[in-house]
Design an enzyme around this catalytic site. Sequence first.
Site, PDB file in Angstrom:
ATOM      1  N   ARG A 123      31.657  38.163  49.018  1.00 42.93           N
ATOM      2  CA  ARG A 123      32.894  37.593  48.465  1.00 42.93           C
ATOM      3  C   ARG A 123      34.133  38.106  49.201  1.00 42.93           C
ATOM      4  O   ARG A 123      34.247  39.309  49.474  1.00 42.93           O
ATOM      5  CB  ARG A 123      32.994  37.974  46.993  1.00 42.93           C
ATOM      6  N   HIS A 163      29.949  46.811  43.276  1.00 40.72           N
ATOM      7  CA  HIS A 163      31.236  46.296  42.802  1.00 40.72           C
ATOM      8  C   HIS A 163      31.162  44.866  42.271  1.00 40.72           C
ATOM      9  O   HIS A 163      31.749  44.554  41.246  1.00 40.72           O
ATOM     10  CB  HIS A 163      32.219  46.363  43.970  1.00 40.72           C
ATOM     11  N   GLU A 167      44.222  42.017  51.580  1.00 39.11           N
ATOM     12  CA  GLU A 167      43.043  42.890  51.455  1.00 39.11           C
ATOM     13  C   GLU A 167      42.079  42.524  52.565  1.00 39.11           C
ATOM     14  O   GLU A 167      42.338  41.597  53.342  1.00 39.11           O
ATOM     15  CB  GLU A 167      42.394  42.718  50.075  1.00 39.11           C
ATOM     16  N   SER A 170      34.755  43.410  33.271  1.00 38.46           N
ATOM     17  CA  SER A 170      35.329  43.798  34.561  1.00 38.46           C
ATOM     18  C   SER A 170      36.774  43.346  34.752  1.00 38.46           C
ATOM     19  O   SER A 170      37.525  43.984  35.490  1.00 38.46           O
ATOM     20  CB  SER A 170      34.497  43.197  35.704  1.00 38.46           C
ATOM     21  N   ARG A 188      34.725  43.298  53.488  1.00 38.65           N
ATOM     22  CA  ARG A 188      34.212  44.437  52.730  1.00 38.65           C
ATOM     23  C   ARG A 188      32.810  44.874  53.144  1.00 38.65           C
ATOM     24  O   ARG A 188      32.510  46.064  53.192  1.00 38.65           O
ATOM     25  CB  ARG A 188      34.172  43.986  51.273  1.00 38.65           C
ATOM     26  N   HIS A 209      31.827  48.002  47.041  1.00 41.65           N
ATOM     27  CA  HIS A 209      33.221  48.237  47.420  1.00 41.65           C
ATOM     28  C   HIS A 209      33.241  49.467  48.318  1.00 41.65           C
ATOM     29  O   HIS A 209      32.653  50.501  47.980  1.00 41.65           O
ATOM     30  CB  HIS A 209      34.077  48.466  46.176  1.00 41.65           C
ATOM     31  N   LEU A 261      38.850  36.660  40.606  1.00 37.71           N
ATOM     32  CA  LEU A 261      39.670  36.344  39.422  1.00 37.71           C
ATOM     33  C   LEU A 261      40.159  34.905  39.533  1.00 37.71           C
ATOM     34  O   LEU A 261      40.176  34.160  38.555  1.00 37.71           O
ATOM     35  CB  LEU A 261      40.872  37.294  39.324  1.00 37.71           C
TER      36      LEU A 261
HETATM   37  C1  SIN Z   1      40.234  45.851  45.051  1.00 36.91           C
HETATM   38  O1  SIN Z   1      41.334  45.959  44.521  1.00 36.91           O
HETATM   39  O2  SIN Z   1      39.922  46.409  46.096  1.00 36.91           O
HETATM   40  C2  SIN Z   1      39.234  44.978  44.395  1.00 36.91           C
HETATM   41  C3  SIN Z   1      39.652  43.569  44.459  1.00 36.91           C
HETATM   42  C4  SIN Z   1      38.450  42.684  44.390  1.00 36.91           C
HETATM   43  O3  SIN Z   1      37.344  43.162  44.209  1.00 36.91           O
HETATM   44  O4  SIN Z   1      38.614  41.469  44.560  1.00 36.91           O
END
Ligand code: SIN
Length: 559
Positions: free
Chosen positions: A398, A363, A126, A53, A300, A251, A404
């Site tokens: 999350r 996701h 985000e 991933s 999310r 997602h 990451l």
């Molecule tokens: C995204 O770019 O929407 C995914 C980023 C993530 O899953 O942390």
Amino acid sequence: MLPRRLAAPASTWERDVDVVVLGSGAAGLSAALACRPVRSVLVVTKDVLSAGSTQWAQGGLAGVLHPSDTIENHVRDTLAAGAGLCDEAVVRELVTEAPKSIRYLMRLGAAFDPEHGGTDIALTREGGHSHNRIVHSGGDQSGAEVQRTLDESALGAGVDVMARAFALDLVMGTAADGQRQVVGVRIGQTNESGALVSVGTITARAVVMACGGYGQVFASTSNPPAVTGDGVAMALRAGLPVTDIEFIQFHPTVMWRGADATGQQALVSEAVRGEGAILYDAAGERIMEGVHPQEDLAPRDVVAAAISRRMAEAAAGVDDHVYLDATHLGERFYERFPSITAACREIGLDPATDRIPVAPAAHYACGGLRAGLDGRTALRGLYAAGEVTATGVHGANRLASNSLTESIVAGTRVGRDLAWELPDAVRPDPDIQAAANDPMAAPLLHPSRLREVRSVMSRHVGVLRSAESLASAAGALGSIAHTLGTGNDTAEPSRRSWEGTNLLTIATAIVAAAQARTESRGCHRRTDFPERRDVWRTHLDVALDATGTIDVTGTPRGS
Ligand code: SIN
């Protein structure tokens, strides 16, 4: 009955290293790199280094890098997204280390995008973030840059790689004090098409599990084909409990390419909404207005659930997708989001002028093998980092781009600790070389039946679940497990049959946990229990018992 070991012929080769790392994404390579200076390290990947991933991550890495932001803000946002199930102390540890981990990647050579026309790193936002704190690279190619940096650094440091090597099961030993200890891993070496070439055993002082999540358990996912839950299934077979497995993050905006599209779908990064894009239904009505104070940038789980509800209402007769409007960016979209632009063009759309059809898809696995941020698990000799784990950072949902960061922080800590000290060397138990006629190895899932497993999961265990839908899923998965190895379904050991068997195990575990959790929290949404319930502010563990049955433990608080 689900298998307690994956069926495979007897081992014909052996190899011994200090540290074997299972998986080659951000977590695995960070661990390998950090211990390599003083240890022999072998990274085992069932495909090629970049098949997981990490390579596909678009958004970036979250970390407090701007003076107007604070560690407290990032902690608060992470806890809010996690819906009451994060471990605050662990979140604080991660968030404190996050900026250092980003600067470490930069010292390794990662190039993050600068502010337009300047030299400072550009920070975007985000869903669920109160401040701009996400670094990105190549616009929407952040994961590819992280993967490239770590591939080059690890290989340059002398980390050895065994490709097309499928980690089947952990090899156990008994330490001098009588405790069980992980002392290696059984490997199925395959060819490019996944056919079995040979089986071998790698012994090691430490096994680091960094095999990622299990998005491929659903028919539609943003995850690449290799993400089949091999680590979590292996942990279950080793008798370890797995926690929070019902919390699968969907997602909200994966590109919708038609009702029949299955497998990995193109992600439309949340950063697009971070840059001001708005969600509309097919009737042209806004979806997030009035649903949450952060509207289109709500966490999310909230956005995915709102989209799913609107699709169920079938506005203007459309019940399987909605639209994301980023046309305010005009042609700036192309430069900021080159991968998404390419995916749009593939379906004949111009994101500068057209709304993009999107729908939620699986996701990220918020749950997994319980581990500390230092990778320690309940089994001596076994360490874990990245999406395969549940460290307490993500809770029930999350926060975007924390993963990451977590992989770099946890992977590096595991590797550094193993550089400092390894568990004692212990010999494998004599009975672990069991092979083809192993009574604990139930038949494998025939690859042709995996489609059924995935479609059951997407139909009944998606964003919105109920007792009825979960019972249908449990029934369907139970009959698939019951008929394993019967009729024409006898499967030979191969990458596909091992992956399929792992996915069936995980699907069964997800459904059992989702049935037990009679509330809606984070990314587990029950239409029959729509509210969050305080008694359920607790974790559920699933385990595979000696008869190959999934058991769920954990009870509502106060009961
Ligand atoms: C995204 O770019 O929407 C995914 C980023 C993530 O899953 O942390």
